[in-house]
Scaffold this active site. Structure first.
Site, PDB file in Angstrom:
ATOM      1  N   ASP A  34       0.841  -1.195   0.000  1.00 17.67           N
ATOM      2  CA  ASP A  34       0.000   0.000   0.000  1.00 17.67           C
ATOM      3  C   ASP A  34       0.882   1.254   0.000  1.00 17.67           C
ATOM      4  OD1 ASP A  34      -2.939   1.112   0.865  1.00 17.67           O
ATOM      5  OD2 ASP A  34      -1.343   2.237   1.870  1.00 17.67           O
ATOM      6  N   TYR A  39       3.002   9.806  -0.014  1.00 21.62           N
ATOM      7  CA  TYR A  39       3.960   9.151   0.865  1.00 21.62           C
ATOM      8  C   TYR A  39       5.413   9.328   0.426  1.00 21.62           C
ATOM      9  CZ  TYR A  39      -0.106   6.518   2.646  1.00 21.62           C
ATOM     10  OH  TYR A  39      -1.298   6.138   3.178  1.00 21.62           O
ATOM     11  N   LYS A  69      -2.917   5.997  -4.051  1.00 22.51           N
ATOM     12  CA  LYS A  69      -4.006   6.913  -3.707  1.00 22.51           C
ATOM     13  C   LYS A  69      -3.849   8.278  -4.351  1.00 22.51           C
ATOM     14  CE  LYS A  69      -3.954   4.706   0.833  1.00 22.51           C
ATOM     15  NZ  LYS A  69      -2.551   4.250   0.803  1.00 22.51           N
ATOM     16  N   HIS A 102      -7.816   9.568  -1.663  1.00 22.01           N
ATOM     17  CA  HIS A 102      -7.168   9.544  -0.356  1.00 22.01           C
ATOM     18  C   HIS A 102      -8.013  10.213   0.734  1.00 22.01           C
ATOM     19  CE1 HIS A 102      -2.830   9.266   1.383  1.00 22.01           C
ATOM     20  NE2 HIS A 102      -3.719   8.998   2.313  1.00 22.01           N
TER      21      HIS A 102
END
Length: 304
Positions: A34, A39, A69, A102
């Site tokens: 994931d 990120y 996302k 997200h």
């Protein structure tokens, strides 16, 4: 979708550390990874996947399940496909297995940032953005589409016009924030719930030790001869949800997988159900995490 996923959200994680951890996770049997555009881990994850294929740790990309996302800056109808294509480029992949919105908000297009200034935040064009998500699935850029951090009310609204319903809703969920109302709603509508931060999100700006230090969970763990983390992961699985767990330690990665050959008793489940509920990502911490959102009641529909 594999029940247990490997989460890659982490503050200031060195690329080589993530690559090594992903390769070790694949050796241990992890197949779901994931990530998210925000990120900063897509490129490292992509490199790890490429190395795993080269080393023969997996026979083909199809053996892996990759989730990414869409961040609010790109949550606009005309930016969904470009954002997805950018993620695919970072990951060195032709398609995702799952692409999630997200957060249920949009922001001024531009550089990705954890901090969304109040002046940049705006309501999402849910119909337009979801239509673009559906287009991404129809084009084969992602096998499935879904949502993240959506309340029951917002999920219900999305279902009212979606041609392709969301397959997943990824939300904060742990024994300290059990999300029963949302879980029941999603189950009734064929939506899989994926738990993030099931162990308390230690290591994040808004994480807490309350989960791992819980007296109830520690007593159950001692009685079962398990770790508190294993009890939490087993609980998520046993109540019918999937999860993404973040760890870069080989032994913890191994322990986190050892949850499928035993069960929590009904007494254990009853004790966990009585734990006082406390959402980790509170209003004040949401300001830190996503900026001073104009109305957190609007974002979460009053569901904290």
């Amino acid at each position: 979708m594999p029940v247990l996923g490997f989460g890659t959200a982490s503050n200031n994680l060195q690329p080589e550390v993530l690559i090594e951890a992903v390769l070790e996770a694949i050796k241990l049997g992890y197949r779901h990874f994931d990530t998210a555009s925000l990120y900063g881990s897509e490129q490292s994850l992509g490199e790890a996947i490429a190395q795993a294929l080269k080393l023969g740790l997996v026979a083909s990309r199809d053996e892996l399940f990759i989730t990414s996302k869409l961040w609010p800056n790109d949550a606009h109808p005309d930016l969904v496909l470009p954002a997805l294509n950018k993620s695919l480029g970072n990951l060195q992949l032709d398609y995702l297995d799952l692409y999630l919105i997200h957060w249920p908000i949009s922001a001024t297009p531009g550089k990705l940032s954890h901090f969304l200034e109040e002046k940049d935040q705006m309501p999402m064009d849910f119909k337009g953005v979801w239509a673009a998500m559906e287009q991404a699935q129809r084009r084969g850029l992602t096998k499935s589409i879904g949502i993240s951090n959506f309340s029951t009310k917002k999920t219900h609204n999305l279902l009212s016009f979606a041609t392709i319903p969301p397959s997943v809703n990824q939300v904060e969920m742990s024994p300290f924030w059990q999300q029963k109302k949302l879980r029941d709603f999603c189950k009734a509508n064929g939506i899989v719930v994926t738990a993030f931060s099931p162990l308390g999100a230690i290591g994040t700006s808004w994480g807490t030790n309350h989960v791992l230090e819980s007296k109830v969970l520690n007593e159950i763990a001692e009685a079962r001869g398990k770790t508190v983390a294993q009890v939490c992961i087993r609980w998520v699985y046993q109540v019918g949800a999937t999860l993404a767990v973040k760890s870069y330690n080989k032994e913890r990665l191994k322990h986190n997988m050892q949850v499928f050959d035993w069960e929590l008793t009904q007494e254990d489940l009853d004790k966990i159900s009585q734990i006082p509920q406390r959402k980790m990502m509170l209003r004040e911490e949401m300001v830190t995490a996503t900026g001073p959102y104009k109305s957190l009641d609007e974002l979460w529909d009053g569901e904290y």
